[in-house]
Design a protein around this motif. Structure first.
Motif, PDB file in Angstrom:
ATOM      1  N   ARG A 373       0.836  -1.135  -0.055  1.00 36.46           N
ATOM      2  CA  ARG A 373       0.153   0.148  -0.097  1.00 36.46           C
ATOM      3  C   ARG A 373       0.763   1.073  -0.002  1.00 36.46           C
ATOM      4  O   ARG A 373       0.428   2.193  -0.512  1.00 36.46           O
ATOM      5  N   VAL A 374       1.925   1.111   0.756  1.00 38.92           N
ATOM      6  CA  VAL A 374       2.788   2.275   0.941  1.00 38.92           C
ATOM      7  C   VAL A 374       3.521   2.495  -0.529  1.00 38.92           C
ATOM      8  O   VAL A 374       3.993   1.625  -1.249  1.00 38.92           O
ATOM      9  N   GLY A 375       3.431   3.935  -0.908  1.00 40.97           N
ATOM     10  CA  GLY A 375       4.182   4.092  -2.483  1.00 40.97           C
ATOM     11  C   GLY A 375       3.307   3.494  -3.570  1.00 40.97           C
ATOM     12  O   GLY A 375       3.750   3.921  -4.599  1.00 40.97           O
ATOM     13  N   ASN A 376       2.161   2.996  -3.383  1.00 42.97           N
ATOM     14  CA  ASN A 376       1.319   2.841  -4.384  1.00 42.97           C
ATOM     15  C   ASN A 376       0.309   3.913  -4.820  1.00 42.97           C
ATOM     16  O   ASN A 376      -0.912   3.971  -4.056  1.00 42.97           O
ATOM     17  N   HIS A 377       0.364   4.631  -5.786  1.00 45.73           N
ATOM     18  CA  HIS A 377      -0.270   5.815  -6.145  1.00 45.73           C
ATOM     19  C   HIS A 377      -1.332   5.497  -7.318  1.00 45.73           C
ATOM     20  O   HIS A 377      -2.012   6.206  -7.911  1.00 45.73           O
ATOM     21  N   TYR A 378      -1.361   4.075  -7.765  1.00 45.52           N
ATOM     22  CA  TYR A 378      -1.856   3.989  -9.145  1.00 45.52           C
ATOM     23  C   TYR A 378      -2.958   2.759  -8.900  1.00 45.52           C
ATOM     24  O   TYR A 378      -3.828   2.586  -9.665  1.00 45.52           O
ATOM     25  N   GLY A 379      -3.134   2.425  -7.547  1.00 42.72           N
ATOM     26  CA  GLY A 379      -4.536   1.499  -7.413  1.00 42.72           C
ATOM     27  C   GLY A 379      -4.017   0.298  -7.814  1.00 42.72           C
ATOM     28  O   GLY A 379      -2.965  -0.106  -8.074  1.00 42.72           O
ATOM     29  N   GLN A 380      -5.085  -0.708  -7.862  1.00 41.26           N
ATOM     30  CA  GLN A 380      -4.923  -2.153  -8.374  1.00 41.26           C
ATOM     31  C   GLN A 380      -5.281  -2.341  -9.691  1.00 41.26           C
ATOM     32  O   GLN A 380      -5.743  -1.150 -10.586  1.00 41.26           O
ATOM     33  N   ILE A 381      -5.272  -3.674 -10.233  1.00 33.83           N
ATOM     34  CA  ILE A 381      -5.440  -3.915 -11.542  1.00 33.83           C
ATOM     35  C   ILE A 381      -6.837  -3.962 -12.134  1.00 33.83           C
ATOM     36  O   ILE A 381      -7.928  -4.468 -11.155  1.00 33.83           O
ATOM     37  N   VAL A 382      -7.430  -3.192 -12.910  1.00 28.20           N
ATOM     38  CA  VAL A 382      -8.824  -3.322 -13.472  1.00 28.20           C
ATOM     39  C   VAL A 382      -9.067  -4.385 -14.434  1.00 28.20           C
ATOM     40  O   VAL A 382     -10.002  -5.175 -14.186  1.00 28.20           O
ATOM     41  N   ARG A 383      -8.117  -4.569 -15.438  1.00 25.56           N
ATOM     42  CA  ARG A 383      -8.351  -5.572 -16.303  1.00 25.56           C
ATOM     43  C   ARG A 383      -6.994  -5.710 -17.157  1.00 25.56           C
ATOM     44  O   ARG A 383      -6.327  -4.738 -17.032  1.00 25.56           O
ATOM     45  N   ALA A 384      -6.825  -6.918 -17.949  1.00 23.36           N
ATOM     46  CA  ALA A 384      -5.801  -7.041 -18.871  1.00 23.36           C
ATOM     47  C   ALA A 384      -6.055  -6.188 -19.968  1.00 23.36           C
ATOM     48  O   ALA A 384      -7.333  -6.104 -20.569  1.00 23.36           O
ATOM     49  N   GLU A 385      -4.968  -5.684 -20.885  1.00 28.78           N
ATOM     50  CA  GLU A 385      -5.089  -5.069 -22.060  1.00 28.78           C
ATOM     51  C   GLU A 385      -4.405  -5.745 -23.126  1.00 28.78           C
ATOM     52  O   GLU A 385      -3.640  -6.473 -22.949  1.00 28.78           O
ATOM     53  N   SER A 386      -4.550  -4.957 -24.469  1.00 32.97           N
ATOM     54  CA  SER A 386      -3.903  -5.636 -25.596  1.00 32.97           C
ATOM     55  C   SER A 386      -2.956  -4.520 -25.917  1.00 32.97           C
ATOM     56  O   SER A 386      -3.319  -3.360 -26.054  1.00 32.97           O
TER      57      SER A 386
END
Length: 400
Positions: A373-386
């Protein structure tokens, strides 16, 4: 498990998978069968067969040996672990893997040239290469397996062979297959398409659908390859099974023998899965590559029909929900490439943030551990992309 035994050890109830004689050197029309009685064993002996391989998952095994006495000091020595690895950083392991793959490509080039020229294919040359692949994957599976997926467009066949060998090692280890059997499977994966050398390159590289006649020609590569290998090499049963059965399907819809279910050896069922997965995630003349996550999902949906469902689930556990090299969209709107798996937290890998999807522009690459959690300003994975959807180069952003 495939076990080679002397003919004197064969008993009724065992399942024979190889009599270790060329087909024309004996009068048995089948080389895979359950031993009915001692009379059948006598016929084998009369044909001059001195040893056979048995499949202990489909018939009786040898009786367990009596327990060995303890050493004089009373201490039990445990055998070494499968590929017990030295400690090497992930970056160093990836550099070693890149060199190993280059060496493997050169070696496969030489073996394929020998096959085209009707010369001896020295399969034994692959044993040291496979041993190093096994050691690398034991040290860190996030190095060799993802790198092997990256293929030059002018060297797909060699790249595909190396990738399927790396995958079958990783999946075989996950399934608890003994190290000697994993090595034989990997050699089979490296050699399984050598029969393509005998097929017109225009058919293999054709864009669009093949005609029935062309598809039959492509299918012939399995038996062509086995003919080349049997004429020039002495191969173990497990290696032959990979060559012969990697296009068989769990529901009997494959080729060349339309085997089904447990009629297909464990080696053949593993090879079918990794061969298909790598083909799905590679650019081909007739279609673009699928993302690793989409490919795994499609394989999972085909578990029970085309593929052994338990082994497909094993591949998902081996590679993770988001395999290394997958492009993912984060909650922040950034795109990132998966760098490293967390086995205990498969939804929260280490990623390399490279692109802002909303602004459609690159950003300075940042490595983020999504499990922290510390240092993560991007959140979690929403989905895989191409990669193709966003116009990004998969080769440029693969872990290195």
């Amino acid at each position: 498990m495939i076990r080679k035994i002397a003919i004197a050890q064969l008993v009724p109830g065992m399942f024979v998978v190889d009599v270790h004689r060329p087909w024309l050197a004996h009068r048995f029309w089948r080389t895979r069968f359950r031993v009915r009685d001692s009379e059948q064993i006598d016929h084998l002996i009369d044909e001059g067969i001195s040893e056979v391989s048995i499949d202990t998952t489909r018939g009786l095994d040898l009786p367990a040996p009596p327990p060995r006495p303890l050493p004089a000091d009373g201490l039990v020595r445990l055998p070494p672990r499968f590929g017990a690895p030295d400690s090497v950083s992930l970056g160093e392991e990836r550099r070693r893997s890149a060199r190993l793959l280059q060496e493997g490509c050169r070696m496969l080039d030489e073996l394929n040239q020998a096959a085209r020229g009707g010369q001896r294919v020295e399969a034994g040359r692959l044993e040291p290469l496979v041993a190093r692949m096994i050691e690398s994957i034991a040290r860190n599976p996030d190095a060799l397996v993802p790198l092997a997926r990256i293929k030059r467009h002018d060297a797909y066949d060699n790249g595909h062979a190396l990738a399927t060998a790396a995958l079958i090692v990783a999946l075989g280890r996950q399934q608890g297959v003994a190290a000697p059997e994993v090595e034989k499977m990997a050699i089979g994966a490296l050699l399984k398409d050598i029969g393509l050398a005998a097929i017109d390159a225009r058919v293999i590289g054709k864009q669009g659908h093949l005609s029935h006649a062309e598809y039959a020609i492509v299918q012939s590569h399995v038996e062509e390859g086995l003919a080349v290998l049997e004429a020039t090499s002495s191969l173990p049963e497990t290696t032959v099974a990979v060559v012969l059965e990697h296009h068989e399907r769990y529901n009997g819809a494959g080729y060349p023998y339309r085997m089904a279910g447990d009629e297909i050896s464990l080696a053949g069922r593993l090879a079918a899965i990794v061969d298909t997965y790598d083909a799905m995630t590679s650019d081909r003349p007739y279609r673009a590559a699928l993302s690793p996550t989409v490919a795994l999902r499609q394989l999972y949906e085909q578990g029970g029909s085309h593929f052994d469902p338990a082994l497909v689930a094993g591949l998902v556990r081996t590679l993770g929900i988001y395999p290394v090299g997958t492009l993912v969209l984060l909650e922040s709107g950034h795109l990132a490439v998966v760098e490293q798996e967390h086995p205990a937290q498969p939804l929260q890998p280490v990623v390399n943030v490279i692109y802002h999807a909303g602004r459609r522009q690159y950003c300075a690459p940042v490595q983020v551990d999504l499990a922290r959690r510390v240092g993560n300003h991007y959140g979690q994975i929403v989905r895989a992309e191409s990669f193709q959807r966003w116009g990004l180069s998969p080769e440029r952003w693969q872990p290195a």
